[in-house]
Scaffold this active site. Structure first.
Site, PDB file in Angstrom:
ATOM      1  N   CYS A   1       0.809  -1.235   0.000  1.00 14.75           N
ATOM      2  CA  CYS A   1       0.000   0.000   0.000  1.00 14.75           C
ATOM      3  C   CYS A   1       0.833   1.272   0.000  1.00 14.75           C
ATOM      4  O   CYS A   1       0.335   2.337  -0.355  1.00 14.75           O
ATOM      5  CB  CYS A   1      -0.930   0.030   1.211  1.00 14.75           C
TER       6      CYS A   1
ATOM      7  N   HIS B   1      -3.157   7.252   3.623  1.00 14.13           N
ATOM      8  CA  HIS B   1      -3.626   5.974   3.086  1.00 14.13           C
ATOM      9  C   HIS B   1      -5.039   5.730   3.626  1.00 14.13           C
ATOM     10  O   HIS B   1      -5.354   6.115   4.757  1.00 14.13           O
ATOM     11  CB  HIS B   1      -2.682   4.859   3.534  1.00 14.13           C
TER      12      HIS B   1
ATOM     13  N   ASN C   1     -10.327   0.785   0.030  1.00 17.32           N
ATOM     14  CA  ASN C   1      -8.864   0.728   0.087  1.00 17.32           C
ATOM     15  C   ASN C   1      -8.327   0.323  -1.284  1.00 17.32           C
ATOM     16  O   ASN C   1      -8.499  -0.812  -1.705  1.00 17.32           O
ATOM     17  CB  ASN C   1      -8.444  -0.280   1.164  1.00 17.32           C
TER      18      ASN C   1
HETATM   19  N1  ACO Z   1     -19.338  -8.656   7.376  1.00 18.87           N
HETATM   20  C1  ACO Z   1     -19.880  -9.056   8.524  1.00 18.87           C
HETATM   21  N2  ACO Z   1     -19.153  -9.541   9.548  1.00 18.87           N
HETATM   22  C2  ACO Z   1     -17.812  -9.602   9.375  1.00 18.87           C
HETATM   23  C3  ACO Z   1     -17.186  -9.191   8.183  1.00 18.87           C
HETATM   24  C4  ACO Z   1     -18.015  -8.704   7.155  1.00 18.87           C
HETATM   25  N3  ACO Z   1     -17.515  -8.281   5.994  1.00 18.87           N
HETATM   26  N4  ACO Z   1     -15.855  -9.377   8.315  1.00 18.87           N
HETATM   27  C5  ACO Z   1     -15.651  -9.871   9.540  1.00 18.87           C
HETATM   28  N5  ACO Z   1     -16.823 -10.019  10.193  1.00 18.87           N
HETATM   29  C6  ACO Z   1     -17.077 -10.499  11.525  1.00 18.87           C
HETATM   30  C7  ACO Z   1     -15.934 -11.298  12.078  1.00 18.87           C
HETATM   31  O1  ACO Z   1     -16.041 -12.638  11.633  1.00 18.87           O
HETATM   32  C8  ACO Z   1     -16.149 -11.172  13.571  1.00 18.87           C
HETATM   33  O2  ACO Z   1     -17.127 -12.101  13.957  1.00 18.87           O
HETATM   34  P1  ACO Z   1     -16.997 -12.901  15.357  1.00 18.87           P
HETATM   35  O3  ACO Z   1     -16.991 -11.825  16.402  1.00 18.87           O
HETATM   36  O4  ACO Z   1     -18.208 -13.761  15.358  1.00 18.87           O
HETATM   37  O5  ACO Z   1     -15.694 -13.628  15.260  1.00 18.87           O
HETATM   38  C9  ACO Z   1     -16.770  -9.789  13.730  1.00 18.87           C
HETATM   39  O6  ACO Z   1     -17.206  -9.402  12.427  1.00 18.87           O
HETATM   40  C10 ACO Z   1     -15.835  -8.742  14.282  1.00 18.87           C
HETATM   41  O7  ACO Z   1     -14.617  -8.774  13.609  1.00 18.87           O
HETATM   42  P2  ACO Z   1     -13.444  -7.861  14.071  1.00 18.87           P
HETATM   43  O8  ACO Z   1     -12.188  -8.356  13.447  1.00 18.87           O
HETATM   44  O9  ACO Z   1     -13.476  -7.668  15.531  1.00 18.87           O
HETATM   45  O10 ACO Z   1     -13.851  -6.443  13.415  1.00 18.87           O
HETATM   46  P3  ACO Z   1     -13.054  -5.127  13.496  1.00 18.87           P
HETATM   47  O11 ACO Z   1     -13.850  -4.109  14.194  1.00 18.87           O
HETATM   48  O12 ACO Z   1     -11.624  -5.308  13.942  1.00 18.87           O
HETATM   49  O13 ACO Z   1     -12.968  -4.692  11.966  1.00 18.87           O
HETATM   50  C11 ACO Z   1     -11.505  -4.745  10.049  1.00 18.87           C
HETATM   51  C12 ACO Z   1     -12.352  -5.560  11.003  1.00 18.87           C
HETATM   52  C13 ACO Z   1     -12.413  -3.797   9.299  1.00 18.87           C
HETATM   53  C14 ACO Z   1     -10.804  -5.672   9.058  1.00 18.87           C
HETATM   54  C15 ACO Z   1     -10.465  -3.932  10.863  1.00 18.87           C
HETATM   55  O14 ACO Z   1      -9.801  -4.762  11.772  1.00 18.87           O
HETATM   56  C16 ACO Z   1      -9.457  -3.259   9.993  1.00 18.87           C
HETATM   57  O15 ACO Z   1      -9.758  -2.279   9.336  1.00 18.87           O
HETATM   58  N6  ACO Z   1      -8.209  -3.754  10.019  1.00 18.87           N
HETATM   59  C17 ACO Z   1      -7.105  -3.163   9.287  1.00 18.87           C
HETATM   60  C18 ACO Z   1      -7.387  -2.970   7.851  1.00 18.87           C
HETATM   61  C19 ACO Z   1      -6.888  -4.051   6.983  1.00 18.87           C
HETATM   62  O16 ACO Z   1      -6.547  -5.134   7.350  1.00 18.87           O
HETATM   63  N7  ACO Z   1      -6.819  -3.680   5.732  1.00 18.87           N
HETATM   64  C20 ACO Z   1      -6.303  -4.534   4.778  1.00 18.87           C
HETATM   65  C21 ACO Z   1      -5.273  -3.881   3.985  1.00 18.87           C
HETATM   66  S1  ACO Z   1      -3.933  -3.440   4.888  1.00 18.87           S
HETATM   67  C22 ACO Z   1      -3.688  -1.884   4.562  1.00 18.87           C
HETATM   68  O17 ACO Z   1      -4.153  -1.341   3.615  1.00 18.87           O
HETATM   69  C23 ACO Z   1      -2.891  -1.188   5.508  1.00 18.87           C
END
Ligand code: ACO
Length: 377
Positions: free
Chosen positions: A112, A250, A280
């Site tokens: 990224c 970003h 993203n």
């Molecule tokens: N729809 C519905 N539910 C979902 C989805 C979805 N698309 N995705 C995950 N869930 C569920 C999970 O399974 C979990 O369920 P559980 O509690 O029964 O296990 C629940 O939602 C909560 O998941 P969390 O991981 O706690 O959600 P969080 O609030 O952390 O948000 C997210 C997840 C959006 C991925 C966040 O952690 C994030 O933004 N992380 C960093 C971004 C990232 O990884 N980006 C990728 C590119 S890296 C970069 O560009 C830097």
């Protein structure tokens, strides 16, 4: 006399097909409400053309904006992880599409942060006198290799491209400070398996990707690395957070951006956001946000810009950019994408049809005898 690398041209190329959160919930167990509240994303774009084509249109627009002839370009940096092929590289494809016959052409992959690392690299080359004019591209075409059966990642990404033109100048303009780094201890938290030379064919077919993302770990590491890099780059250059006119970050998640702004001591009114409409776009997020900030008149002459970013590796950066006096394009390019005749959902469903037909997670599912056959091919 000190040489600087002014940003004299900018241009973006957004594919027209829009994929909404509701479109995603037609094939994933997710909802518009979940995606909006966790990420700030409402929609994203899906490309009907190659990443090289997106890049060529964005670059042609940036060159017209700068009033620079393609034949004057010394270097093209293609920043991103979406390559049609590894050999020949993608920058050479952009070079031929632009007719930039004198240019050196290199691909740069820091995930990224690829555009920001590219901006820092080209700036350094201009400042040492090695080159005078560069095109730096941030591009991503993730829809073609995203694992559309994995809701943890499939809702997060979009396609897009943008480019800037850098030109040597003796005015103090362009990138005036940079902190680049890599939190490599966390490299396993963000992996896309299925590319490259690892002989992992026993459980992954090359090109059939598995996305190993630890979202919460990435979230925390992204916030602390971008906030610390922003503080350091300001300190090094002798500025305070209140001196920053606009943050162009970003755009991986609205909540990450809000946390970085808070720790860096900069109010959200000074932050350029595109995450709600483009999601993203990995390497394309910062240059697309920059181009839109200029289009919307949010960059005033002489403005101080801060560009924090974070990606696989886990690479990070924060760049400090002093804008010049010109905030409007010198010219426009007539170059356009061919028309798109399919909806975004149709484009995605076409990719899905080539992926695992059982809709199961593909990790470890490949039968050993099939994996052997794949390896023998
Ligand atoms: N729809 C519905 N539910 C979902 C989805 C979805 N698309 N995705 C995950 N869930 C569920 C999970 O399974 C979990 O369920 P559980 O509690 O029964 O296990 C629940 O939602 C909560 O998941 P969390 O991981 O706690 O959600 P969080 O609030 O952390 O948000 C997210 C997840 C959006 C991925 C966040 O952690 C994030 O933004 N992380 C960093 C971004 C990232 O990884 N980006 C990728 C590119 S890296 C970069 O560009 C830097």
């Amino acid at each position: 006399m000190t040489t600087y690398a002014a940003i004299t041209g900018w241009g973006k190329c957004m594919p027209p097909a829009v994929l909404t959160n509701d479109d995603l919930s037609t094939f994933l167990d997710t909802t518009d409400e979940w995606i909006r509240t966790r990420t700030g994303m409402r929609e994203r774009r899906v490309s009907h053309v190659s990443a090289i084509e997106l890049s060529a249109v964005a670059s042609a627009r940036a060159l017209a904006c700068a009033g620079v002839d393609p034949a004057e370009v010394d270097l093209i940096i293609y920043g991103g992880v979406s390559n049609d092929e590894l050999v020949p590289n993608s920058a050479s494809g952009v070079q031929v599409a632009l007719g930039a016959t004198r240019a050196a052409a290199m691909d740069l992959n820091t995930a990224c942060t690829s555009f920001c690392y590219g901006l820092a690299t080209a700036t350094a080359m201009i400042r040492t006198g090695a080159i005078r004019t560069a095109v730096v591209i941030g591009v991503e075409l993730i829809s073609r290799y995203l694992d559309w059966s994995n809701r943890n990642v499939a809702v997060l990404f979009g396609d897009g491209a943008a480019a800037v033109v850098l030109q040597a100048t003796d005015r103090e303009e362009g990138m005036i400070g940079s902190v680049l780094g890599c939190d490599a201890e966390g490299r396993e938290t963000l992996r896309v398996r299925g590319f490259g030379c690892t002989y992992s064919g026993r459980d992954v077919t090359f090109g059939d990707t598995i996305w190993d993302f630890d979202g919460q770990a990435i979230f925390k590491r992204a916030v602390s690395a971008m906030a610390a890099a922003s503080q350091r780059v300001l300190e090094q250059a002798g500025y305070r957070p209140e001196d920053v006119d606009l943050v162009v970050p970003h755009q991986a998640n609205l909540r990450i951006i809000e946390a970085v702004a808070k720790y860096a001591g900069i109010p959200m009114e000074k932050v350029m956001l595109t995450v709600q409409k483009y999601a993203n776009m990995s390497a394309a997020t910062v240059p697309v946000a920059l181009a839109e900030a200029l289009e919307e008149g949010r960059v005033r002459p002489g403005a101080l810009l801060l560009m924090p970013a974070f990606g696989g590796g886990l690479t990070y950066n924060s760049l400090l950019v002093r804008w010049g006096q010109r905030v409007t394009p010198l010219g426009e390019s007539a170059r356009e994408l061919p028309p798109c005749r399919e909806s975004a959902l149709e484009l995605v469903n076409r990719v899905r049809a080539t992926q695992d037909p059982h809709g199961r997670s593909r990790a470890g599912l490949m039968a050993p005898e099939f994996a052997e056959a794949v390896l023998r091919q």
